[in-house]
Design a protein around this motif. Structure first.
Motif, PDB file in Angstrom:
ATOM      1  N   LEU A   7      22.808  10.332  20.089  1.00 41.66           N
ATOM      2  CA  LEU A   7      22.168   9.856  21.303  1.00 41.66           C
ATOM      3  C   LEU A   7      20.698  10.251  21.178  1.00 41.66           C
ATOM      4  O   LEU A   7      20.377  11.244  20.520  1.00 41.66           O
ATOM      5  CB  LEU A   7      22.785  10.524  22.535  1.00 41.66           C
ATOM      6  N   PRO A   8      19.759   9.504  21.784  1.00 42.21           N
ATOM      7  CA  PRO A   8      18.336   9.841  21.643  1.00 42.21           C
ATOM      8  C   PRO A   8      18.013  11.290  21.975  1.00 42.21           C
ATOM      9  O   PRO A   8      17.253  11.947  21.264  1.00 42.21           O
ATOM     10  CB  PRO A   8      17.652   8.873  22.616  1.00 42.21           C
ATOM     11  N   SER A   9      18.603  11.830  23.054  1.00 44.27           N
ATOM     12  CA  SER A   9      18.294  13.216  23.438  1.00 44.27           C
ATOM     13  C   SER A   9      18.824  14.204  22.401  1.00 44.27           C
ATOM     14  O   SER A   9      18.190  15.224  22.115  1.00 44.27           O
ATOM     15  CB  SER A   9      18.877  13.533  24.815  1.00 44.27           C
ATOM     16  N   THR A  12      16.393  16.783  20.099  1.00 47.66           N
ATOM     17  CA  THR A  12      16.724  18.215  20.162  1.00 47.66           C
ATOM     18  C   THR A  12      17.008  18.759  18.767  1.00 47.66           C
ATOM     19  O   THR A  12      16.492  19.811  18.379  1.00 47.66           O
ATOM     20  CB  THR A  12      17.958  18.446  21.066  1.00 47.66           C
ATOM     21  N   ALA A  13      17.808  18.022  17.985  1.00 50.73           N
ATOM     22  CA  ALA A  13      18.149  18.470  16.632  1.00 50.73           C
ATOM     23  C   ALA A  13      16.913  18.580  15.765  1.00 50.73           C
ATOM     24  O   ALA A  13      16.706  19.582  15.066  1.00 50.73           O
ATOM     25  CB  ALA A  13      19.155  17.502  16.005  1.00 50.73           C
ATOM     26  N   ILE A  14      16.062  17.568  15.801  1.00 43.86           N
ATOM     27  CA  ILE A  14      14.848  17.571  14.979  1.00 43.86           C
ATOM     28  C   ILE A  14      13.936  18.711  15.386  1.00 43.86           C
ATOM     29  O   ILE A  14      13.403  19.441  14.543  1.00 43.86           O
ATOM     30  CB  ILE A  14      14.115  16.218  15.085  1.00 43.86           C
ATOM     31  N   ASN A  15      13.763  18.904  16.670  1.00 46.00           N
ATOM     32  CA  ASN A  15      12.896  19.952  17.178  1.00 46.00           C
ATOM     33  C   ASN A  15      13.349  21.331  16.705  1.00 46.00           C
ATOM     34  O   ASN A  15      12.541  22.160  16.269  1.00 46.00           O
ATOM     35  CB  ASN A  15      12.872  19.899  18.710  1.00 46.00           C
ATOM     36  N   LEU A  16      14.640  21.607  16.760  1.00 45.54           N
ATOM     37  CA  LEU A  16      15.170  22.901  16.336  1.00 45.54           C
ATOM     38  C   LEU A  16      15.092  23.080  14.823  1.00 45.54           C
ATOM     39  O   LEU A  16      14.740  24.147  14.328  1.00 45.54           O
ATOM     40  CB  LEU A  16      16.619  23.069  16.803  1.00 45.54           C
ATOM     41  N   LEU A  17      15.417  22.030  14.083  1.00 46.85           N
ATOM     42  CA  LEU A  17      15.402  22.112  12.622  1.00 46.85           C
ATOM     43  C   LEU A  17      13.993  22.203  12.061  1.00 46.85           C
ATOM     44  O   LEU A  17      13.776  22.781  10.999  1.00 46.85           O
ATOM     45  CB  LEU A  17      16.114  20.900  12.024  1.00 46.85           C
ATOM     46  N   LYS A  18      13.032  21.633  12.772  1.00 54.31           N
ATOM     47  CA  LYS A  18      11.663  21.549  12.268  1.00 54.31           C
ATOM     48  C   LYS A  18      11.055  22.925  12.038  1.00 54.31           C
ATOM     49  O   LYS A  18      10.182  23.094  11.192  1.00 54.31           O
ATOM     50  CB  LYS A  18      10.805  20.743  13.250  1.00 54.31           C
ATOM     51  N   GLU A  19      11.514  23.927  12.754  1.00 52.09           N
ATOM     52  CA  GLU A  19      10.932  25.266  12.625  1.00 52.09           C
ATOM     53  C   GLU A  19      11.113  25.827  11.219  1.00 52.09           C
ATOM     54  O   GLU A  19      10.311  26.622  10.755  1.00 52.09           O
ATOM     55  CB  GLU A  19      11.553  26.210  13.659  1.00 52.09           C
ATOM     56  N   GLN A  20      12.175  25.450  10.522  1.00 52.52           N
ATOM     57  CA  GLN A  20      12.450  26.034   9.209  1.00 52.52           C
ATOM     58  C   GLN A  20      12.587  25.005   8.090  1.00 52.52           C
ATOM     59  O   GLN A  20      12.691  25.385   6.933  1.00 52.52           O
ATOM     60  CB  GLN A  20      13.758  26.845   9.265  1.00 52.52           C
ATOM     61  N   VAL A  70      10.957   6.030  18.053  1.00 51.45           N
ATOM     62  CA  VAL A  70      10.288   6.650  16.907  1.00 51.45           C
ATOM     63  C   VAL A  70       9.174   7.599  17.333  1.00 51.45           C
ATOM     64  O   VAL A  70       9.005   8.667  16.753  1.00 51.45           O
ATOM     65  CB  VAL A  70       9.758   5.586  15.929  1.00 51.45           C
ATOM     66  N   LEU A  71       8.418   7.233  18.366  1.00 47.19           N
ATOM     67  CA  LEU A  71       7.353   8.129  18.810  1.00 47.19           C
ATOM     68  C   LEU A  71       7.914   9.471  19.271  1.00 47.19           C
ATOM     69  O   LEU A  71       7.358  10.521  18.973  1.00 47.19           O
ATOM     70  CB  LEU A  71       6.537   7.480  19.931  1.00 47.19           C
ATOM     71  N   LYS A  72       9.049   9.429  19.964  1.00 47.66           N
ATOM     72  CA  LYS A  72       9.672  10.686  20.413  1.00 47.66           C
ATOM     73  C   LYS A  72      10.171  11.492  19.216  1.00 47.66           C
ATOM     74  O   LYS A  72      10.093  12.715  19.203  1.00 47.66           O
ATOM     75  CB  LYS A  72      10.832  10.395  21.376  1.00 47.66           C
ATOM     76  N   LEU A  73      10.694  10.800  18.197  1.00 38.91           N
ATOM     77  CA  LEU A  73      11.156  11.494  16.995  1.00 38.91           C
ATOM     78  C   LEU A  73       9.986  12.133  16.256  1.00 38.91           C
ATOM     79  O   LEU A  73      10.090  13.254  15.755  1.00 38.91           O
ATOM     80  CB  LEU A  73      11.903  10.529  16.076  1.00 38.91           C
ATOM     81  N   LEU A  74       8.858  11.415  16.178  1.00 40.52           N
ATOM     82  CA  LEU A  74       7.661  11.974  15.545  1.00 40.52           C
ATOM     83  C   LEU A  74       7.160  13.188  16.318  1.00 40.52           C
ATOM     84  O   LEU A  74       6.803  14.211  15.734  1.00 40.52           O
ATOM     85  CB  LEU A  74       6.554  10.920  15.464  1.00 40.52           C
ATOM     86  N   MET A 122      -2.199  13.280  14.218  1.00 38.18           N
ATOM     87  CA  MET A 122      -1.403  14.177  15.046  1.00 38.18           C
ATOM     88  C   MET A 122       0.052  13.728  15.107  1.00 38.18           C
ATOM     89  O   MET A 122       0.962  14.550  15.199  1.00 38.18           O
ATOM     90  CB  MET A 122      -1.989  14.240  16.457  1.00 38.18           C
ATOM     91  N   LEU A 123       0.267  12.401  15.014  1.00 37.04           N
ATOM     92  CA  LEU A 123       1.635  11.879  15.024  1.00 37.04           C
ATOM     93  C   LEU A 123       2.353  12.084  13.692  1.00 37.04           C
ATOM     94  O   LEU A 123       3.525  11.782  13.560  1.00 37.04           O
ATOM     95  CB  LEU A 123       1.628  10.384  15.371  1.00 37.04           C
ATOM     96  N   GLY A 124       1.603  12.593  12.692  1.00 34.45           N
ATOM     97  CA  GLY A 124       2.230  12.899  11.404  1.00 34.45           C
ATOM     98  C   GLY A 124       2.252  11.747  10.424  1.00 34.45           C
ATOM     99  O   GLY A 124       3.005  11.787   9.447  1.00 34.45           O
TER     100      GLY A 124
END
Length: 201
Positions: free
Chosen positions: A43-45, A49-57, A72-76, A154-156
């Motif tokens: 699901l989009p949320s 959430t998964a990307i945000n948590l995984l991105k730290e490491q 896609v903008l939210k994923l970026l 900034m969007l990567g």
């Protein structure tokens, strides 16, 4: 996904260390060189959430059959590093794409650039005004074109994608980016991107 794992394990310089169902605890994914997320069951949320948590490491690469319905903008913004198509037509290219990503490049499907450009154009008017205001508020003086390019940085996005979206040649985009580095007093892209994101918090 099994076909993708098999293709990657056939490469001499790659090995898939594990495969997790996306609903398992996210901590089990931490610490890998690159994490591939098959985004289609999310699901989009859950995805953001998964990307945000995984991105730290980890470096987070999203796999999908069809990127056109993705936020896609939210994923970026959540920290997605690149987006790869996993359709049968593109599966043979995944290993080479991952090598490119490992060398510091960012990837979005070429066919996706124009629809993404339209989506960005709709959203960027308001976002660019906020971004330009924050630049001014923080004493960062950029030309209008540099502001646009800085926003896409900034969007990567990588230089080629920035050039397409900013409607300039890739060489011109690189010149603008070097001016942005000089004005911010750094040559490190990650530092520049972090500074821009911190500025908007």
């Amino acid at each position: 996904m099994n076909r993708v794992i098999h293709l990657l394990n056939e490469q001499e310089d790659m090995y898939v260390t594990g495969y997790r169902n996306y609903r398992l605890a996210l901590e089990e994914w931490a610490g890998e060189d690159i994490v591939l997320i098959d985004i289609d069951p999310f699901l989009p949320s859950e995805a953001t959430t998964a990307i945000n948590l995984l991105k730290e490491q980890n470096q987070v690469i999203v796999l999908t059959e069809d990127p056109f319905d993705l936020p896609v903008l939210k994923l970026l913004e959540a920290g997605m590093d690149s987006l790869i198509l996993k359709t049968e037509k593109h599966q043979e290219e995944i290993a080479e794409t991952l090598r490119s990503i490992r060398e510091g490049h960012y990837v979005l499907p070429t066919a996706f650039i124009q629809p993404f450009k339209r989506q960005l154009t709709k959203m960027s008017d308001i976002n660019m005004e906020v971004f330009a205001y924050q630049l001014q508020k923080n004493g960062i003086v950029l030309t209008t074109k540099e502001q646009i390019i800085a926003y896409f940085m900034m969007l990567g996005l990588r230089n080629k994608e920035i050039a397409t979206l900013a409607e300039v040649g890739e060489g011109t985009a690189k010149v603008h980016i070097s001016h942005i580095y000089r004005k911010l007093g750094t040559k490190h892209r990650k530092t520049v991107i972090k500074n821009f994101k911190d500025m908007l918090r």
